[in-house]
Structure formats: C-alpha cells, structure tokens
Motif scaffolding. Sequence first.
Motif, mmCIF file in Angstrom:
data_model
loop_
_atom_site.group_PDB
_atom_site.id
_atom_site.type_symbol
_atom_site.label_atom_id
_atom_site.label_comp_id
_atom_site.label_asym_id
_atom_site.label_seq_id
_atom_site.Cartn_x
_atom_site.Cartn_y
_atom_site.Cartn_z
ATOM 1 N N LEU A 102 -20.315 12.978 7.908
ATOM 2 C CA LEU A 102 -21.808 13.208 7.500
ATOM 3 C C LEU A 102 -22.053 13.314 5.808
ATOM 4 N N ILE A 103 -21.203 14.302 5.395
ATOM 5 C CA ILE A 103 -21.330 14.893 4.062
ATOM 6 C C ILE A 103 -21.397 13.723 3.130
ATOM 7 N N PRO A 104 -19.927 13.142 3.288
ATOM 8 C CA PRO A 104 -19.707 11.783 2.178
ATOM 9 C C PRO A 104 -20.751 10.989 2.252
ATOM 10 N N GLY A 105 -21.155 10.488 3.654
ATOM 11 C CA GLY A 105 -22.143 9.754 3.873
ATOM 12 C C GLY A 105 -23.483 9.913 3.220
ATOM 13 N N MET A 106 -23.996 11.229 3.251
ATOM 14 C CA MET A 106 -25.130 11.627 2.576
ATOM 15 C C MET A 106 -25.295 11.491 1.100
ATOM 16 N N SER A 107 -23.915 11.757 0.374
ATOM 17 C CA SER A 107 -24.014 11.678 -0.983
ATOM 18 C C SER A 107 -24.029 10.121 -1.185
ATOM 19 N N TYR A 108 -23.483 9.208 -0.555
ATOM 20 C CA TYR A 108 -23.562 7.560 -0.343
ATOM 21 C C TYR A 108 -25.073 7.567 -0.469
ATOM 22 N N LEU A 114 -30.946 6.558 -5.167
ATOM 23 C CA LEU A 114 -31.260 6.455 -6.779
ATOM 24 C C LEU A 114 -31.353 4.979 -7.419
ATOM 25 N N GLU A 115 -30.318 4.287 -7.058
ATOM 26 C CA GLU A 115 -29.901 3.016 -7.497
ATOM 27 C C GLU A 115 -31.464 2.100 -7.459
ATOM 28 N N ASN A 116 -31.492 1.984 -5.962
ATOM 29 C CA ASN A 116 -32.601 1.225 -5.535
ATOM 30 C C ASN A 116 -33.949 1.531 -5.835
ATOM 31 N N SER A 121 -33.911 -1.616 -11.085
ATOM 32 C CA SER A 121 -33.016 -2.052 -9.655
ATOM 33 C C SER A 121 -33.969 -3.428 -9.689
ATOM 34 N N PHE A 122 -32.950 -4.564 -9.121
ATOM 35 C CA PHE A 122 -33.493 -5.756 -8.679
ATOM 36 C C PHE A 122 -34.567 -5.498 -7.731
ATOM 37 N N LEU A 123 -34.011 -4.944 -6.570
ATOM 38 C CA LEU A 123 -34.670 -4.648 -5.358
ATOM 39 C C LEU A 123 -36.060 -4.299 -5.666
ATOM 40 N N ARG A 124 -36.070 -3.133 -6.460
ATOM 41 C CA ARG A 124 -37.541 -2.435 -6.969
ATOM 42 C C ARG A 124 -38.234 -3.519 -7.618
ATOM 43 N N GLN A 125 -37.708 -4.389 -8.604
ATOM 44 C CA GLN A 125 -38.458 -5.072 -9.426
ATOM 45 C C GLN A 125 -39.048 -6.302 -8.450
ATOM 46 N N ASN A 126 -38.219 -6.720 -7.391
ATOM 47 C CA ASN A 126 -38.363 -7.859 -6.297
ATOM 48 C C ASN A 126 -39.718 -7.317 -5.721
ATOM 49 N N LEU A 127 -39.659 -6.116 -5.239
ATOM 50 C CA LEU A 127 -41.134 -5.427 -4.565
ATOM 51 C C LEU A 127 -42.315 -5.631 -5.541
#
Length: 708
Positions: A102-108, A114-116, A121-127
């Motif tokens: 869980l803990i490493p998963g949360m940081s991932y 943050l990235e998206n 970010s491409f995804l954000r600009q796409n939206l």
Amino acid sequence: MRKRLKAVQKDWEQPVFNDKAATDANFEAMTRLLLENHEYLYAAIGSHNVRSQAWAIAIAQTLKIPPRRFECQVLYGMADKLAKAIADRGYRVRVYCPYGELIPGMSYLIRRLLENTANSSFLRQNLEERPIEELLAPPVRQEAEGRGQKGSQESEEDMGTRRHGDTENSSIQNSKFKIQNSSSPLPFINAADTDYANNTYRKEVQQALQQVRQQLGKTYLPFINGKYVQTETHVDSLNPSNFAETVGTIGLISVEQAEAAIQAAKAAFPAWKRTPAKERADILRRAADLMEQRRHELVAWMVLETGKVVREADPEVSEAIDFCRYYADEMERLENGVAYDYPGETNRYHYQPRGISLIISPWNFPLAIPTGMTVASLVAGNCTLLKPAEVSSVITAKLTEILVEAGIPEGVFQYVPGKGSTVGAHMVKHPDVHMITFTGSQEVGCRIYADAAILQPGQKHLKRVIAEMGGKNAIIVDESADLDQAVQGVAQSAFGYSGQKCSACSRVVVLEPIYDIFLARLVEAARSLNLGPTDQPSTKVGPVIDANARDRIREYIEKGRMESEVALEMTAPDGGYFIGPVIFRDVSPTAVIAQEEIFGPVLAVMRAKTFDEALEIANGTRYALTGGLYSRTPSHIERAQQDFEVGNLYINRGITGAIVARQPFGGFKLSGVGSKAGGPDYLLQFLEPRVVTENVQRQGFAPIEGVD
Ligand code: NAD
C-alpha cells in the motif's frame, strides 16, 4: 528536485531538464536511439502522450523495424483509446497496472496525480480540447536551458537556493536566523568541485596521476628567506596505498635553520605590515587561480601522498581556493576599520597585524588546512612560517611553489618542514613568535597551548594560540528518520577517507524501535564499500596514513572486541596501510572506543531508549566538534539545534565536508579554541585591534618644521 538542488549546491551542470519541452525532446531522442538498436535490445515505449507513441511508430516504419521488436506501454485506465488505436495498427501494446504494498503504491499514485494534473501534461491539455496540431506539435526547447559549464554562475534566484538550501524543509527558515548574504551585494562564490560524471574530467585526472607518478621520488627542500636550503636530515614520504613507493624526500630543518627563518621573518615584517591590504589580497587571489589551473595535479599528489580517493581530494582543492579568495575579501572588508566619530573628536577603530606567526598543520587535509591557516595569517600582514606534518610535506611543498609564483615576498612566507616534537616545539617556545595556529590532535594542541603560555626570557608579549583539535562525533538516528538517507549518510561520514577526518562520525546513537533494522542495513552498506589503492577509480575506502596509525587503530579494535560485539569487520588488502571498516554494536557510552578519538574506520553503534537519552549520550564526551541528526520530527530537530553540544551540527545529511563561507568550521570543549575557519570572525584572530582618538577642535596650528 533533489538532483537539481545538488547540482545547484555544487555549481555543476543541471543533470535534469528544467523545461517540459526539453524533456519531451529528449524522450524522442532516446526513443530513436533505442529503436535504431532494435537488433540488440527490445524497447518498451511507455507514454500517454500520443505524439511520443506516434513518433516511435513513425521511426519503426521508416527504419522498417518488425512490429514484434518493440512495444508500446500505457497504464490501465489512463489511455485506453490510444492503446486500442496502436493495437489496431498492428503494434504490440502492454497495458499495465501497479501491484504490491500500500505505502509504495500511495507514493506512486501521488506522483501520477501530480504529473497528470500538471498544466504541461499531455493528458491535461488533451482534456482542454486544444487544437490537434498544437497537441501533436514537435517539442521546442526553451533557449535558456540552464545547463551551464562547470563553475558557471547561477541566476540571482538560483544563488538564493544554493546558499540557503531547500527552504521547503528548512526549519531555520522561520527562525531567528538572518539569512546570510541575502542583503549583501556580492555574496561569496565558492569554487566548484569537479563533476566526475563527466568523462573528460575523469580522463584529465587519470592523466594527471600518470604525470605525477613520473615525478615521484624527488627531494623537496625548506624555503627560508626566499631560497630553498639544503638540510642535514631528510625523511621519505611514502604512498600509504603502496608503501614500497616513495612519493618524495623532504629536507627537515634544524633548530639553527628555524632560528634563521624567524630572523628573516622579523626583518621582512615592517615592509609587509605596510603593504596595502589590496596588494596582499591580490597575491592570495593569484594563488587561488594557480590552484585552479593545477587542480588535477594537486588532486593526484593527494591521492598518492595521503591516500585520498579522487572524489575526496578534489573538494579539498576547492576549499583551498575558497580560503584564498574568502580571506582576501575579508581583509579588504576589515581594512577600513570603523569610525566612531563625535563632534570635535574622531575615534578610529582599526587593525594591525600581530607579527611573526607560526602555522602547524596536520596531514589529513594536506592542502586545504595549511592553505587556510597560512593565507589568513599572511593576508592579515603577518610574516608566516608553515610547519607541515611530516607525512604530507610534498603537498605543502607544492603549496609553497604556488605562493612563491603568486608573488609572496622573501621572508614573508617560509616553508619550514621539520620534526614536530623538536623543531616544532622549539619554534612554539621562541620569544619572537607572536602567534601559533595549530590544527591536529588534542594531545599536541594542549601541549602547545601550555608551552605558548610560558613567558620566555626577553619576550615582551603574550602569544595568541588558535588550536583546532579532534572530535568524537556522533550522529543520532531517531525512529522517524528516513533510513535510506541515514544509512548512506552514516556510512559516508564514518568511512569516507577511512574515518581520518576530524569531522568523521565515530559514534551512531540509534533509537530502540529502529536499532536492529538500521544496524543490519548499515552493515550491508559498509560491506559494499570497495577497499583498495586510491589511484583505482573503483576504490571507495583507501588506506590509513602510516604504520603508526594502522597499529594504533588495530589496538583500539582489540579493545573494542573486549568491550562490545563486532557487527562487521572487513578484510584488508596487502601492500598498503589498509584497515577494513569495523562496526561495533551495543557499545556502552562509557567504553574506551566510545570516548577516545580513534581516527580510523571504526564505528561504535549505541542504543538509546528515548531521544533525551540519545542526546545525553551524544554530548557525553570531552569533545564538541561535529554532530548529526537524522529525524523527521520537528521537536527533535529543535531540541538538537538547542542542546546538541557541537560546533557544527548537520541535520538530515552527512557530517563531513564543510564549505568555506557556507559552513564555517570548528569546535569547542576539547575540540578547539578559536573562531571558525572560513567564517567572518576568523581573520580577526590574526589582527590586533587599535583605537586612535583625536581631539579635532580648532586649537591653532604648530609651525611646520623647516618653514619659518
Ligand atoms: P598531530 O597532533 O600528531 O600533529 C599535528 C602537527 O603538530 C604536525 O605538524 C606535527 O608535526 C606537529 N607537532 C607534533 N608534536 C608537536 C610539538 N610538540 N610541538 C609542535 N608541533 C608538534 O596531528 P595529526 O596526526 O597530524 O592530525 C590528526 C589530528 O588532527 C586528529 O586528532 C584530528 O581530529 C585533528 N584535526 C582537527 C581538525 C579541526 O579542524 N578541528 C582538522 C583536521 C585534523
């Protein structure tokens, strides 16, 4: 962020891109490189940016790469339409999803969020339904990428970051401390260490090592009253990594030659005292430039004469350069003194040099320490004699060459290698010597302090003694510490230069809840350090300085065996004065190995039940030099700032490697007496303050001599 800050702090090229378009352009360049080599490797292109995936496919088509020689990857649920479109075109797509704890998963997950959601970010600009041409446009790097040359200066804003550290985490930020240099128009700029990630510098230092090897075995003579003089006795300086190799032979001065040097210094003093501070400072600045030019060569001498690895020797050259430039600036700052004027009365506070100044240096920072002490004394206007440690006299002979080339006048600086207990002691007691600046062991420092206090026949002054001495430095690791950071920092602080730094960590006090896991990890980290000759690039830990040191350290290891339990003992290679790192566990705070300075790669690990107890153990020696804390608990950090009895406290980082004008260095208790080297009070110790008060109310004029 950490990598970027590290580069800023060290004045290195930025290892990361500051601009998203530059990152995208680099991604495309890497994609091309991978696909061009499809015969040798199988590339996986992971991206949710349509352009990046389309770029990979376009290259594959152009180069006629079979579709099964690479794959595209997308995260489950993130770019399903893209995955389908790529698969429909006959290319391999791997849809992946995170799995595990869980803990490493949360940081991932947080990184993903943050990235998206970033504006770039491409995804954000796409939206945002940007026009397709804009979304798929080739990435264009911004002009000012900030990837400068080694030693290039940062913008004002970056300078702030470099000097003040990561202000996000800095508990100093909101405290009572004024941020140094923030209002000064010209903050001090430190010399940059060499970034050995760059192959050119690695090659250059290897070449320097080869060239220096060809010069081994020469004789170096004392430099008295502007001349190199012959001596009756000599000593060989050996390579600690291979004691069959003589690095150089040193001529040792006699008591009569010491006398001659002191008389020459007396003769040179009046003119040097009157030399304008600017001229004296410019000699130091020229010396700094010469050191920069000879950087790799000086590194090579340190590697061979004192068994330092290249990465540890290089910052020492930077430090020596910094001392020259910083004390030059400082003297110019102090030169004008202070005017405390009143109506009808001037009060001028100013400084004059003390006179004849003796420098006695240790071998463990064979360039930086003698340089710092010597140039501070010189720039303040004192005639200065340098007595180096016997085993590092070749490097101080190189410093002599540099000072002579920089233009130091005859008799003002003299190089007087000699045996400490005879000639050194004689000069300490000499009635014409005004001050002694010593760095070395506590035993010798206390001897000098006592000897200098005795008034000799004919002596008309009391001597000033500055003595920087040893340490028994502790790092506390509490239960909230980042263990990755703590293990690495402790291993580096304890075993860097085989523990032969006054600032080295020799005790770790670990809080009960994490004691076992910390110790297990520390042992593994230490085990991974390569032990060997220091001219090998892979070596992390080299030898100790000489046979005496090796035997003394071995005695301490035997004592340690009787007092506690060995957690790690590494075997050492033959041919040099090698001692493998040793870690003792469950050491009692009163044990000999927990109290006495060993000056070798021996570490005592201790257990504490509470933070208070840890602090008590850390403070429970005669020394107060450096100390460290790994913690993420604000109240512990605050407590340590207040109550950890050390001259230099380091929080959440290693405890060695102080930098001039950033971390002025020095301790108290039995670690030393005097102001911190590389700090604003240091030069004052080499000066005598005077005040001249004059009544300037009109009172008529005296007739001028010779005029009627
Ligand atoms: P050391 O005390 O053996 O020798 C230092 C210098 O003193 C040498 O030049 C030596 O020849 C000279 N000397 C010895 N006996 C003398 C005497 N009776 N009179 C005059 N001079 C004499 O120290 P070292 O082995 O060269 O250096 C290691 C020690 O230095 C360690 O204890 C280390 O902690 C300390 N050190 C302290 C600092 C600091 O800034 N506090 C920095 C570096 C090293």
